[in-house]
Design a protein around this motif. Structure first.
Motif, PDB file in Angstrom:
ATOM      1  N   SER A   1      13.196   6.446 -16.087  1.00  0.00           N
ATOM      2  CA  SER A   1      13.327   7.713 -16.812  1.00  0.00           C
ATOM      3  C   SER A   1      13.721   8.902 -15.942  1.00  0.00           C
ATOM      4  O   SER A   1      14.243   9.898 -16.444  1.00  0.00           O
ATOM      5  N   VAL A   2      13.485   8.824 -14.632  1.00  0.00           N
ATOM      6  CA  VAL A   2      13.790   9.956 -13.745  1.00  0.00           C
ATOM      7  C   VAL A   2      15.029   9.616 -12.915  1.00  0.00           C
ATOM      8  O   VAL A   2      15.046   8.603 -12.220  1.00  0.00           O
ATOM      9  N   PRO A   3      16.075  10.441 -12.965  1.00  0.00           N
ATOM     10  CA  PRO A   3      17.298  10.155 -12.205  1.00  0.00           C
ATOM     11  C   PRO A   3      17.049  10.118 -10.703  1.00  0.00           C
ATOM     12  O   PRO A   3      16.168  10.798 -10.178  1.00  0.00           O
ATOM     13  N   ASN A   4      17.857   9.301 -10.024  1.00  0.00           N
ATOM     14  CA  ASN A   4      17.806   9.186  -8.566  1.00  0.00           C
ATOM     15  C   ASN A   4      16.436   8.755  -8.050  1.00  0.00           C
ATOM     16  O   ASN A   4      15.998   9.169  -6.979  1.00  0.00           O
ATOM     17  N   VAL A   5      15.779   7.902  -8.820  1.00  0.00           N
ATOM     18  CA  VAL A   5      14.504   7.309  -8.409  1.00  0.00           C
ATOM     19  C   VAL A   5      14.649   5.798  -8.531  1.00  0.00           C
ATOM     20  O   VAL A   5      15.007   5.292  -9.597  1.00  0.00           O
ATOM     21  N   TRP A   6      14.372   5.079  -7.444  1.00  0.00           N
ATOM     22  CA  TRP A   6      14.540   3.630  -7.438  1.00  0.00           C
ATOM     23  C   TRP A   6      13.295   2.947  -6.886  1.00  0.00           C
ATOM     24  O   TRP A   6      12.631   3.471  -6.006  1.00  0.00           O
ATOM     25  N   MET A   7      13.017   1.788  -7.417  1.00  0.00           N
ATOM     26  CA  MET A   7      11.769   1.097  -7.139  1.00  0.00           C
ATOM     27  C   MET A   7      11.994  -0.218  -6.402  1.00  0.00           C
ATOM     28  O   MET A   7      12.831  -1.029  -6.804  1.00  0.00           O
ATOM     29  N   ALA A   8      11.230  -0.430  -5.331  1.00  0.00           N
ATOM     30  CA  ALA A   8      11.184  -1.714  -4.640  1.00  0.00           C
ATOM     31  C   ALA A   8       9.998  -2.485  -5.206  1.00  0.00           C
ATOM     32  O   ALA A   8       8.847  -2.104  -4.996  1.00  0.00           O
ATOM     33  N   ALA A   9      10.283  -3.525  -5.955  1.00  0.00           N
ATOM     34  CA  ALA A   9       9.218  -4.322  -6.574  1.00  0.00           C
ATOM     35  C   ALA A   9       8.678  -5.327  -5.564  1.00  0.00           C
ATOM     36  O   ALA A   9       9.436  -6.071  -4.955  1.00  0.00           O
ATOM     37  N   ILE A  10       7.334  -5.361  -5.412  1.00  0.00           N
ATOM     38  CA  ILE A  10       6.738  -6.288  -4.435  1.00  0.00           C
ATOM     39  C   ILE A  10       5.509  -7.015  -4.986  1.00  0.00           C
ATOM     40  O   ILE A  10       4.617  -7.366  -4.208  1.00  0.00           O
ATOM     41  N   PRO A  11       5.416  -7.262  -6.300  1.00  0.00           N
ATOM     42  CA  PRO A  11       4.220  -7.976  -6.766  1.00  0.00           C
ATOM     43  C   PRO A  11       4.053  -9.340  -6.118  1.00  0.00           C
ATOM     44  O   PRO A  11       2.938  -9.854  -6.006  1.00  0.00           O
ATOM     45  N   ASP A  12       5.176  -9.947  -5.673  1.00  0.00           N
ATOM     46  CA  ASP A  12       5.104 -11.254  -5.019  1.00  0.00           C
ATOM     47  C   ASP A  12       4.541 -11.173  -3.616  1.00  0.00           C
ATOM     48  O   ASP A  12       4.198 -12.192  -3.010  1.00  0.00           O
ATOM     49  N   LEU A  13       4.446  -9.974  -3.033  1.00  0.00           N
ATOM     50  CA  LEU A  13       3.956  -9.847  -1.662  1.00  0.00           C
ATOM     51  C   LEU A  13       2.456  -9.584  -1.590  1.00  0.00           C
ATOM     52  O   LEU A  13       1.893  -9.482  -0.509  1.00  0.00           O
ATOM     53  N   GLY A  14       1.808  -9.436  -2.730  1.00  0.00           N
ATOM     54  CA  GLY A  14       0.406  -9.062  -2.739  1.00  0.00           C
ATOM     55  C   GLY A  14      -0.541 -10.165  -2.307  1.00  0.00           C
ATOM     56  O   GLY A  14      -0.190 -11.348  -2.283  1.00  0.00           O
ATOM     57  N   GLU A  15      -1.754  -9.762  -1.964  1.00  0.00           N
ATOM     58  CA  GLU A  15      -2.811 -10.676  -1.577  1.00  0.00           C
ATOM     59  C   GLU A  15      -4.031 -10.379  -2.431  1.00  0.00           C
ATOM     60  O   GLU A  15      -4.441  -9.224  -2.577  1.00  0.00           O
ATOM     61  N   SER A  16      -4.617 -11.405  -2.993  1.00  0.00           N
ATOM     62  CA  SER A  16      -5.675 -11.213  -3.980  1.00  0.00           C
ATOM     63  C   SER A  16      -6.902 -10.498  -3.428  1.00  0.00           C
ATOM     64  O   SER A  16      -7.594  -9.784  -4.154  1.00  0.00           O
ATOM     65  N   LYS A  17      -7.165 -10.640  -2.124  1.00  0.00           N
ATOM     66  CA  LYS A  17      -8.391 -10.083  -1.559  1.00  0.00           C
ATOM     67  C   LYS A  17      -8.152  -8.942  -0.571  1.00  0.00           C
ATOM     68  O   LYS A  17      -9.085  -8.458   0.049  1.00  0.00           O
ATOM     69  N   ASP A  18      -6.918  -8.548  -0.424  1.00  0.00           N
ATOM     70  CA  ASP A  18      -6.618  -7.466   0.522  1.00  0.00           C
ATOM     71  C   ASP A  18      -5.634  -6.502  -0.133  1.00  0.00           C
ATOM     72  O   ASP A  18      -4.521  -6.894  -0.491  1.00  0.00           O
ATOM     73  N   ILE A  19      -6.050  -5.256  -0.266  1.00  0.00           N
ATOM     74  CA  ILE A  19      -5.215  -4.245  -0.915  1.00  0.00           C
ATOM     75  C   ILE A  19      -4.056  -3.816  -0.020  1.00  0.00           C
ATOM     76  O   ILE A  19      -3.136  -3.136  -0.463  1.00  0.00           O
ATOM     77  N   HIS A  20      -4.099  -4.254   1.242  1.00  0.00           N
ATOM     78  CA  HIS A  20      -3.037  -3.924   2.196  1.00  0.00           C
ATOM     79  C   HIS A  20      -2.245  -5.191   2.527  1.00  0.00           C
ATOM     80  O   HIS A  20      -2.625  -5.937   3.449  1.00  0.00           O
ATOM     81  N   PRO A  21      -1.173  -5.469   1.809  1.00  0.00           N
ATOM     82  CA  PRO A  21      -0.375  -6.668   2.098  1.00  0.00           C
ATOM     83  C   PRO A  21       0.088  -6.681   3.548  1.00  0.00           C
ATOM     84  O   PRO A  21       0.505  -5.665   4.098  1.00  0.00           O
ATOM     85  N   ARG A  22      -0.005  -7.838   4.158  1.00  0.00           N
ATOM     86  CA  ARG A  22       0.344  -7.936   5.574  1.00  0.00           C
ATOM     87  C   ARG A  22       1.852  -8.060   5.787  1.00  0.00           C
ATOM     88  O   ARG A  22       2.344  -7.812   6.884  1.00  0.00           O
ATOM     89  N   GLU A  23       2.558  -8.446   4.740  1.00  0.00           N
ATOM     90  CA  GLU A  23       4.006  -8.627   4.836  1.00  0.00           C
ATOM     91  C   GLU A  23       4.710  -7.286   4.634  1.00  0.00           C
ATOM     92  O   GLU A  23       5.190  -6.954   3.560  1.00  0.00           O
ATOM     93  N   LYS A  24       4.730  -6.481   5.694  1.00  0.00           N
ATOM     94  CA  LYS A  24       5.358  -5.167   5.618  1.00  0.00           C
ATOM     95  C   LYS A  24       6.850  -5.207   5.940  1.00  0.00           C
ATOM     96  O   LYS A  24       7.598  -4.314   5.552  1.00  0.00           O
ATOM     97  N   ARG A  25       7.287  -6.229   6.664  1.00  0.00           N
ATOM     98  CA  ARG A  25       8.710  -6.308   7.003  1.00  0.00           C
ATOM     99  C   ARG A  25       9.563  -6.412   5.752  1.00  0.00           C
ATOM    100  O   ARG A  25      10.585  -5.729   5.633  1.00  0.00           O
ATOM    101  N   GLU A  26       9.132  -7.230   4.807  1.00  0.00           N
ATOM    102  CA  GLU A  26       9.905  -7.395   3.580  1.00  0.00           C
ATOM    103  C   GLU A  26       9.890  -6.127   2.731  1.00  0.00           C
ATOM    104  O   GLU A  26      10.872  -5.799   2.067  1.00  0.00           O
ATOM    105  N   VAL A  27       8.778  -5.384   2.764  1.00  0.00           N
ATOM    106  CA  VAL A  27       8.713  -4.115   2.037  1.00  0.00           C
ATOM    107  C   VAL A  27       9.763  -3.153   2.599  1.00  0.00           C
ATOM    108  O   VAL A  27      10.537  -2.537   1.854  1.00  0.00           O
ATOM    109  N   GLY A  28       9.786  -3.022   3.935  1.00  0.00           N
ATOM    110  CA  GLY A  28      10.768  -2.145   4.556  1.00  0.00           C
ATOM    111  C   GLY A  28      12.190  -2.588   4.291  1.00  0.00           C
ATOM    112  O   GLY A  28      13.083  -1.761   4.073  1.00  0.00           O
ATOM    113  N   ARG A  29      12.412  -3.902   4.308  1.00  0.00           N
ATOM    114  CA  ARG A  29      13.762  -4.427   4.058  1.00  0.00           C
ATOM    115  C   ARG A  29      14.224  -4.108   2.647  1.00  0.00           C
ATOM    116  O   ARG A  29      15.383  -3.735   2.432  1.00  0.00           O
TER     117      ARG A  29
END
Length: 464
Positions: free
Chosen positions: A344-372
């Motif tokens: 709904s907001v122009p010039n706003v884009w989302m990096a979807a990472i639900p596949d990178l999550g960890e059930s017991k840690d709110i801080h996913p360790r796979e940060k390289r893929e997030v940055g990529r």
């Protein structure tokens, strides 16, 4: 001519120095025999630039990049960077601002100089490239070395080595600080990461910067301003929150905008990378879309750029699998609010990472893929590169086939998330999504009936 070291200017955080030297008193008699006051001679004031532009800085490549600082009130200031130059006049408080055309400056590094009369100050090892503001909460703040043994960052050594091999990447950190009103909380100095500083830098921003620098073949500057455990309201000005109808009374609201974003006023940069939302999940998550949209509009108005690009990270999967398909957990509510904002907001884009999550840690360790993934979006949306699968698959249609529903996707392959063989049961790292594959039966997939009730359903990926 007096030339003052840029390092001295950086240490003094860009504050103009006024040195008053009083001559030997010369006692004179005024008319009527009154004693005149001793004469006072003022030394010239060396002009300086804001810490955003000092030694080791990355300056945004654009037709009108703002450079600002201080000088003697009313003084004319000449700014030079390579073949680009501009002139400005300091106002009565000593502040000045000039616009430089830096688009054609491609022979890095440069010397940035500011001159007023016979006084000049120089700053070295300055690069022209793409500057990004990296902000949010703990998942943006999380450093390459992680947070202890139980919360490491995968590929941290590779990330550190990449920073050391790319001297054209620079970081400027804004110290965490809360303020009741917009402040001049000055950022730290620009650094060119080395073996001692690189591990402390934001992992997401580091991986983003290295991937983008290699793709664009030009310098990347990261201005990092994030703090863990914070809500979007804390990063939004009080005026914007009032317009958005946000609940009043929380003393933390707007304090990080005042203390960490307001000091950057006037900065010219390519865009924002944002990773936040976890702390809003347990507090009226249904309001997140409105609040996030209000913050984006607020920052765009504040920085004077109505189309300022926002690249943000959708929350990763976290927590146990719900037994009830109608449970609507808070993280899912925020994820949907984030998706709606990107649409709904122009010039706003989302990096979807639900596949990178960890059930017991709110801080996913796979940060390289997030940055990529953030880098891929920047390459495609901001720089016109052919970056495939930049934003992940997007549902485009649905049709009935007998008792089944076929949903078609575009813009990328659908991937399931198996437990990688590398991480076997008992290691404590079973659910780290290091590798993915196409196809396979999907679990926890639901369909909604005509009455708005969700039901678990069997589903599988067909094709790519």
């Amino acid at each position: 001519m007096r030339v003052t070291s840029g390092m001295l200017g950086a240490a003094l955080a860009g504050v103009a120095l006024t040195a008053l030297a009083q001559t030997e008193p010369q006692t004179e008699r005024a008319v009527g025999g009154a004693e005149a006051k001793p004469s006072v001679k003022s030394e010239p004031v060396a002009p300086s630039v804001h810490p955003l532009f000092q030694d080791n800085a990355v300056i945004q490549r654009s037709a009108a990049t703002r450079i600002f600082g201080t000088a003697a009130p009313g003084a004319e200031v000449v700014v030079r960077l390579g073949t680009a130059s501009a002139t400005a006049s300091a106002d009565e408080s000593g502040r000045w601002s000039a616009a430089l055309n830096t688009e054609e400056l491609k022979s890095n590094p440069y010397m940035l100089s500011v001159r007023s009369g016979e006084e000049e100050r120089k700053y070295g090892n300055v690069l022209v490239g793409q500057v990004f503001l990296a902000s949010g909460q703990s998942n943006m703040e999380m450093p390459l070395y992680g947070w202890g043994r139980n919360s490491p960052v995968l590929h941290a050594e590779e990330g550190t080595e990449a920073l050391l091999e790319l001297p054209e990447i620079r970081f400027l950190t804004v110290r965490p600080k809360r303020e009741e009103a917009p402040s001049g909380n000055l950022p730290e100095r620009w650094i060119q990461p080395d073996s001692s500083t690189a591990p402390d830098l934001s992992a997401v921003a580091s991986f983003f910067a290295t991937d983008l620098a290699l793709a664009l073949e030009e310098p990347i500057g990261i201005v990092h301003a994030s703090l863990g455990g914070t809500r979007v309201e804390e990063w939004t000005s009080s005026e914007a929150l009032k317009k958005a109808g946000a609940a009043a009374g929380d003393s933390k609201n707007s304090t990080l905008f005042n203390g960490m974003i307001a000091p950057l006023k006037g900065l010219t940069f390519a865009g924002v990378i944002w990773y936040q939302g976890e702390s809003n999940a347990d507090r009226a998550p249904e309001r997140y879309a409105a609040l996030f949209s209000a913050m984006i509009a607020d920052w765009r108005a504040f920085f004077g750029k109505p189309d300022l690009p926002f690249l943000f990270v959708q929350l990763a999967g976290f927590g146990p699998v719900e037994e009830d398909p109608n449970a609507n957990p808070p993280f899912a509510v925020v994820r949907e609010a984030q998706r709606q904002t990107s649409l709904s907001v122009p010039n706003v884009w989302m990096a979807a990472i639900p596949d990178l999550g960890e059930s017991k840690d709110i801080h996913p360790r796979e940060k390289r893929e997030v940055g990529r993934r953030l880098s891929l979006i920047a390459q495609k949306r901001l720089f016109g590169k052919d970056a495939k699968d930049a934003e992940g698959p997007r549902a485009v249609s649905a049709r009935r086939e007998g008792d089944a529903v076929v949903v078609s996707f575009a813009d990328g392959a659908l991937l399931s998330k198996p437990v990688p063989e590398k991480y076997v049961a008992g290691t404590g790292m079973e659910d780290i999504p290091y590798r993915r594959k196409c196809g396979g039966e999907l679990e926890t997939f639901a369909l909604r009936d005509g009455n708005g009730v969700w039901h678990w359903a069997s589903a599988s990926i067909v094709g790519n």
